[in-house]
Design an enzyme around this catalytic site. Structure first.
Site, short mmCIF file in Angstrom:
data_model
loop_
_atom_site.label_atom_id
_atom_site.label_comp_id
_atom_site.label_asym_id
_atom_site.label_seq_id
_atom_site.Cartn_x
_atom_site.Cartn_y
_atom_site.Cartn_z
N ARG A 110 -7.68 -0.73 0.95
CA ARG A 110 -8.37 -2.06 0.59
C ARG A 110 -8.81 -1.64 -1.06
O ARG A 110 -8.68 -2.68 -1.82
CB ARG A 110 -9.47 -2.46 1.39
CG ARG A 110 -10.51 -1.56 1.52
CD ARG A 110 -11.63 -2.07 2.64
NE ARG A 110 -10.69 -1.65 4.01
CZ ARG A 110 -11.52 -1.85 5.19
NH1 ARG A 110 -12.69 -2.38 5.19
NH2 ARG A 110 -10.74 -1.57 6.21
N ASP A 120 -2.85 9.91 3.99
CA ASP A 120 -4.25 9.52 4.27
C ASP A 120 -4.89 10.38 5.21
O ASP A 120 -4.79 10.43 6.45
CB ASP A 120 -4.45 8.05 4.60
CG ASP A 120 -5.64 7.43 5.04
OD1 ASP A 120 -6.47 8.13 4.52
OD2 ASP A 120 -5.82 6.49 5.49
N GLU A 144 -9.72 3.19 2.37
CA GLU A 144 -9.36 3.48 1.01
C GLU A 144 -8.18 2.59 0.65
O GLU A 144 -7.94 2.07 -0.55
CB GLU A 144 -8.95 4.79 0.81
CG GLU A 144 -7.19 5.15 1.16
CD GLU A 144 -6.92 4.94 2.62
OE1 GLU A 144 -7.81 5.02 3.66
OE2 GLU A 144 -5.83 4.43 3.04
N LYS A 183 -10.34 12.21 8.76
CA LYS A 183 -9.83 11.78 10.31
C LYS A 183 -9.97 12.88 11.24
O LYS A 183 -9.72 14.29 10.67
CB LYS A 183 -8.43 11.57 9.96
CG LYS A 183 -8.14 9.78 9.28
CD LYS A 183 -6.94 9.30 9.14
CE LYS A 183 -6.50 8.02 8.54
NZ LYS A 183 -7.37 6.98 9.07
N ASP A 227 1.47 5.99 5.73
CA ASP A 227 0.59 4.98 5.17
C ASP A 227 1.08 4.60 3.75
O ASP A 227 0.58 3.74 3.24
CB ASP A 227 -1.00 5.99 4.85
CG ASP A 227 -2.01 4.80 5.09
OD1 ASP A 227 -1.69 3.95 5.60
OD2 ASP A 227 -3.13 5.17 4.74
N LYS A 257 0.79 -1.12 -0.01
CA LYS A 257 0.09 -0.08 0.14
C LYS A 257 0.80 1.16 -0.08
O LYS A 257 1.46 1.50 0.98
CB LYS A 257 -1.09 -0.07 1.33
CG LYS A 257 -1.91 1.27 1.46
CD LYS A 257 -2.70 1.20 2.66
CE LYS A 257 -3.14 2.31 2.88
NZ LYS A 257 -4.22 2.40 4.34
N ASP A 283 -12.27 6.61 4.50
CA ASP A 283 -11.20 6.58 5.07
C ASP A 283 -10.59 4.90 4.96
O ASP A 283 -9.50 4.50 5.41
CB ASP A 283 -11.36 6.87 6.62
CG ASP A 283 -10.05 6.88 7.24
OD1 ASP A 283 -8.71 7.05 6.51
OD2 ASP A 283 -10.24 7.18 8.66
N1 BES Z 1 -4.51 4.08 7.16
C1 BES Z 1 -5.47 3.64 8.05
C2 BES Z 1 -5.11 2.88 8.82
C3 BES Z 1 -4.38 3.26 9.91
C4 BES Z 1 -4.97 3.82 11.26
C5 BES Z 1 -2.99 2.78 10.19
C6 BES Z 1 -4.11 4.11 12.10
C7 BES Z 1 -2.33 3.11 11.23
C8 BES Z 1 -2.80 3.79 12.26
C9 BES Z 1 -6.58 3.36 7.15
O1 BES Z 1 -6.84 3.79 5.76
C10 BES Z 1 -7.88 3.51 7.82
O2 BES Z 1 -7.92 4.67 7.83
N2 BES Z 1 -8.82 2.48 8.24
C11 BES Z 1 -9.95 2.83 8.95
C12 BES Z 1 -11.11 1.57 8.23
C13 BES Z 1 -12.39 1.86 8.69
C14 BES Z 1 -12.91 3.06 8.22
C15 BES Z 1 -13.04 0.70 8.33
C16 BES Z 1 -9.60 2.45 10.28
O3 BES Z 1 -8.94 1.48 10.64
O4 BES Z 1 -10.20 3.15 11.17
ZN ZN Z 2 -5.06 4.49 4.89
ZN ZN Z 3 -7.70 5.64 5.70
#
Ligand code: BES
Ligand code: ZN
Ligand code: ZN
Length: 516
Positions: free
Chosen positions: A367, A286, A365, A293, A304, A281, A363
């Site tokens: 996947r 992000d 994204e 966020k 990210d 990724k 958020d």
């Molecule tokens: N990049 C983030 C995941 C992340 C969060 C990595 C904190 C490291 C530290 C990812 O893109 C994300 O925001 N995922 C969301 C998914 C949810 C909205 C289903 C998450 O984990 O909150």
């Molecule tokens: Zn992300």
């Molecule tokens: Zn995200």
């Protein structure tokens, strides 16, 4: 810093010993009654007072520095604790060598002689020499490029370029009588290549979002692979659209920065041999997009793209080690921003294999961009697919910054991963993935939703989403490095406190080795 491997011992070393530092090690007793053991017998005798007063206990990473001690031909002596002998491992040694580096710096040393002879490593010498080099080289990483007193830009060519300037004076000599054995020499070289590749991944990760856009990530990668046998192809936005990568394109729509799809191919074996495909990724920032966020901690989302950075480091190490495998690294790269054209909650996009998904939270994204890359990976008819991504906050909750959680339904691959991680010294943890997780990702208006309809298990449902884009029958594992991708310095001595870690590069290269 320069690291040398010398087939010498305390008695025979003659090089630059003036003002040199002698480094040896100590083990703690197995239980309270048993006493500390300094591996160099002469020193054990001379340090009796320190031992009886428990200045030296042998506990892990204890660093005892004796200035102007005048031992043999050396001015200063350093004794590093290795803990209990029964628990001694190459990972303990990797971290102990990090302490050697720190002690050398605090003594402003130029020549440091680390005596490995008294450890009687015997058949384990190669793995411990490799660990020693890695511990030193990884610790020497210092991200100074953005300070006004500039270091040279990060480069894979020379670790010096990502280490501080004063560091260039330091020479660390590893003393080992078996240094001339081919296996030991190879381990030394591999350790150096690997650690420099990890440091390059860390450098990419540590660069802030404005200076590490998808375009710059591609440029830096092209620069780094010069001189290797890696062939690179970079797709721009128009090509990404033409290639029907609707996930990557959809995520990029809120940003003024163009996305990139980076393809790196290394052919180290017969063309007929199926490749190992690594997918990472490469989200260079992000913000969450329209589902933005919270601002606290958002700056960390420059990391990210660490999955992408780490598969770049992986394939560079594989190429530099000239492993007899075929390998491909794929990095879908974009920003996730809330610009006027951004994807909105409820929007539906189509991935490269024709599957549609509704975006219920912009958020989630990672996947989406990975879906296109996994479809492309499947088209390469690979031996296996390995992906790395800072995918879910849920992974940080589940495992923190010690273990990297990985998902696979393939038992053989699971065993190979466990073995590779054991050899690399990285900690991994197998996480569950089953049909219930898949069910939770079904869409209402499209084939899939990018948000789970169930509660909890956010990392597993994300993995279940990714699985929909891997062709059946291809062994696949997904590594969620959200917890381990950066800020692991409180756990691992050779990592900086806050910076990127290069997590899984060492394990991924080890995995490739098992396919030679
Ligand atoms: N990049 C983030 C995941 C992340 C969060 C990595 C904190 C490291 C530290 C990812 O893109 C994300 O925001 N995922 C969301 C998914 C949810 C909205 C289903 C998450 O984990 O909150
Ligand atoms: Zn992300
Ligand atoms: Zn995200």
């Amino acid at each position: 810093m320069i690291i040398n491997l010398l087939s010498q011992d305390l008695k025979t070393v003659t090089k630059n010993q003036k003002d040199g530092i002698y480094v040896t090690f100590s083990f703690s007793g197995e239980d309270k009654e048993k006493t500390t053991n300094i591996v160099n017998k002469e020193l054990h005798g001379r340090l009796e007072k320190s031992l009886s007063s428990k200045l030296i206990t042998g506990k892990t990473y204890e660093t005892a520095i004796y200035r102007e001690f005048n031992f043999s031909l050396f001015s200063h002596v350093v004794v590093i604790g290795l803990g209990k002998k029964s628990e001694f491992s190459h990972e303990v040694f990797r971290q102990a060598l990090s302490c050697v580096y720190d002690a050398s710096k605090s003594l402003k040393a130029e020549d440091v002689f680390v005596d490995l002879n008294d450890l009687h490593l015997k058949k384990h010498a190669p793995e411990f020499v490799k660990a020693a080099v890695e511990g030193l080289e990884l610790t020497s990483y210092d991200f100074t490029e953005l300070k006004s007193k500039k270091a040279k830009p990060g480069s894979i060519k020379s670790a010096k370029k990502v280490t501080s300037e004063e560091d260039q004076e330091l020479q660390i000599h590893l003393l080992l009588n078996e240094a001339k054995s081919n296996e030991v020499k190879l381990a030394f070289e591999e350790g150096l290549i690997l650690a420099q590749a990890v440091n390059f991944s860390k450098y990419l990760g540590d660069m802030p979002g404005n200076l590490m856009t998808p375009t710059i990530l591609a440029e830096k990668t092209l620069e780094a692979i010069k001189g290797t046998k890696i062939k690179a192809t970079v797709w721009d936005k128009a090509r990404i659209a033409k290639e029907k990568m609707g996930g990557l394109l959809g995520v990029s729509m809120g940003s003024t920065q163009e996305p990139r799809f980076i393809i790196l191919e290394y052919t180290g074996a017969a063309k007929s041999q199926k490749p190992i495909v690594y997918v990472g990724k490469g989200l260079t920032f992000d913000s969450g997009g329209i589902s933005i966020k919270p601002s606290a901690g958002m700056e960390e989302m420059k990391y990210d793209m660490c999955g992408g950075a780490n598969v770049i480091g992986t394939i560079i190490a594989i190429a530099k080690m000239k492993l007899k495998v075929n390998a491909i690294a794929l990095i879908p790269s974009t920003e996730n921003m809330p610009g006027p054209s951004a994807t909105k909650p409820g929007d539906v996009h189509t991935s490269r294999n024709g599957k549609t998904f509704e975006i219920n939270n912009t958020d989630a994204e990672g996947r989406l961009i990975l879906s296109d890359a996994l479809v492309y990976a499947s088209e390469q008819k690979p031996e296996l697919i390995i992906d790395a991504a800072t995918l879910t906050g849920a992974m940080v909750v589940a495992l923190g910054n010690i273990h990297t959680g990985y998902f696979t339904r393939n038992k053989n691959l699971k065993a190979q991963i466990e073995k590779a991680a054991e050899a690399s010294g990285e900690w991994v943890w197998n996480m569950p993935l089953c049909d219930y997780h898949v069910q939770d990702m079904k869409g209402t208006f499209a084939d899939l939703s990018n948000m789970s309809s169930g509660k909890g298990a956010g990392s597993a449902t994300a993995a279940a989403f990714l699985e929909q884009f891997v062709d059946e029958g291809i062994p696949w594992a997904h590594f969620d490095i959200a917890g381990t991708g950066w800020a692991a310095g409180n756990r691992l001595k050779y990592c900086t406190k806050k910076g990127a870690t290069g997590a899984m590069v060492r394990t991924f290269v080890e995995l490739a080795k098992s396919y030679q």
